[in-house]
Design a protein around this motif. Sequence first.
Motif, PDB file in Angstrom:
ATOM      1  N   PHE A 278       7.355  -7.751   1.839  1.00 43.32           N
ATOM      2  CA  PHE A 278       5.984  -7.839   1.356  1.00 43.32           C
ATOM      3  C   PHE A 278       5.578  -6.479   0.808  1.00 43.32           C
TER       4      PHE A 278
ATOM      5  N   THR B  25       3.396  -8.052  11.877  1.00 43.01           N
ATOM      6  CA  THR B  25       2.846  -8.919  10.838  1.00 43.01           C
ATOM      7  C   THR B  25       2.985 -10.404  11.180  1.00 43.01           C
TER       8      THR B  25
ATOM      9  N   SER C  10      -5.282  -6.838   1.961  1.00 41.57           N
ATOM     10  CA  SER C  10      -5.530  -7.831   3.012  1.00 41.57           C
ATOM     11  C   SER C  10      -4.741  -7.526   4.288  1.00 41.57           C
ATOM     12  N   SER C  11      -3.491  -7.096   4.141  1.00 40.99           N
ATOM     13  CA  SER C  11      -2.692  -6.803   5.339  1.00 40.99           C
ATOM     14  C   SER C  11      -3.263  -5.609   6.103  1.00 40.99           C
TER      15      SER C  11
ATOM     16  N   GLU D 194      -1.385  -9.190  -7.409  1.00 43.14           N
ATOM     17  CA  GLU D 194      -1.110  -9.865  -6.137  1.00 43.14           C
ATOM     18  C   GLU D 194      -0.594  -8.882  -5.098  1.00 43.14           C
ATOM     19  N   CYS D 195       0.216  -7.941  -5.551  1.00 44.57           N
ATOM     20  CA  CYS D 195       0.758  -6.926  -4.649  1.00 44.57           C
ATOM     21  C   CYS D 195      -0.366  -6.075  -4.059  1.00 44.57           C
TER      22      CYS D 195
ATOM     23  N   ARG E 182       4.008 -16.268   1.707  1.00 38.12           N
ATOM     24  CA  ARG E 182       4.780 -15.680   0.610  1.00 38.12           C
ATOM     25  C   ARG E 182       6.248 -15.510   1.014  1.00 38.12           C
TER      26      ARG E 182
ATOM     27  N   GLN F  67      -2.278  -8.021  -1.524  1.00 42.07           N
ATOM     28  CA  GLN F  67      -1.547  -8.117  -0.260  1.00 42.07           C
ATOM     29  C   GLN F  67      -1.640  -6.822   0.540  1.00 42.07           C
TER      30      GLN F  67
ATOM     31  N   SER G  79      -1.776 -13.651   5.176  1.00 43.23           N
ATOM     32  CA  SER G  79      -1.652 -12.723   4.041  1.00 43.23           C
ATOM     33  C   SER G  79      -0.196 -12.386   3.721  1.00 43.23           C
ATOM     34  N   ILE G  80       0.716 -12.700   4.642  1.00 48.00           N
ATOM     35  CA  ILE G  80       2.121 -12.317   4.458  1.00 48.00           C
ATOM     36  C   ILE G  80       3.086 -13.499   4.589  1.00 48.00           C
TER      37      ILE G  80
END
Length: 310
Positions: free
Chosen positions: A176, A274, A101-102, A94-95, A78, A98, A74-75
Amino acid sequence: MKLNNNVTEFILVGLTQDPIKKKIVFVTFLLLYLGTLLGNFLIITTIKTSRALGSPMYFFLFHLSLSDTFLSTSIAPRVIADALLKKTTISFSECMIQVFSSHFFGCLEIFILILMAVDRYVAICKPLHYMTIMSHRVCGGLMALAWVGACVHSSTQIFLTLSLPFCGPNVIDHYFCDLQPLLKLACADTYVTNLLLVSNSGAICTVSFVVLMVSYVVILHHLRNHSAEGRRKALSTCISHIIVVILFFGPCIFIYTRPATTFPMDKMIAVFYTIGAPFLNPLIYTLRNAEVKNAMRMLWRKKLISDDKR
């Protein structure tokens, strides 16, 4: 829900703007991500194909590897791609994905680590009732609750974030999309929202860490009554779990249990949970676990034998 904002995209500052350092970031993150995928894939494949790894502990380890893989995915991709670009932008949608998901896979990892501690507690403190208490049905139910709990947590985070108006600044001083940098860009008083976000993420991190530490203290206390061999084997497993817990929870508690302030070191600390933890977990669990290593050897031998027969 109607998005109350005029911002369509954000600019990610990243870890550095120096061209040379960006190349170092690209190579480092690429190697860590590939190592994460390889290590967790090996664990997932080994547990799925090995009959010797059918105990609840490896059922939870299987899901931990899945969570690690998705958290990193997820990170990391990108960040790797952004390291090659001069200007890195991410759309508002998208932000938000993210952020969701994170937090989803980060929270899921926390719950799985708690379940693994429960499993070790029952195995060491109540060995005669282990298979009854930690049956396949119970483990499946607990894992389902972990997924639902992680979804509730991340949904709460994203709901609170979307309730804020973003109407002007769009530069995120991070690599991110995370909650603390986003709160600084909101065109409104974020005190109450930040309090709710911190009490949500911060409480989960802190309470879970305390519960895990207490559980391992109890487990280590009970190990005094075991034989030397049993104590050695149990200690090996527990120490692996404790290392993972400290590596993951230390940075999380530092980031999510304070007011809406950011520090330059936040980005580097975030790398630990992460990217670092998902990469190190497979190494910790395989290097310190004889059963996993033996199962991997057997899987490798079967692969060589099948290749020879062809």
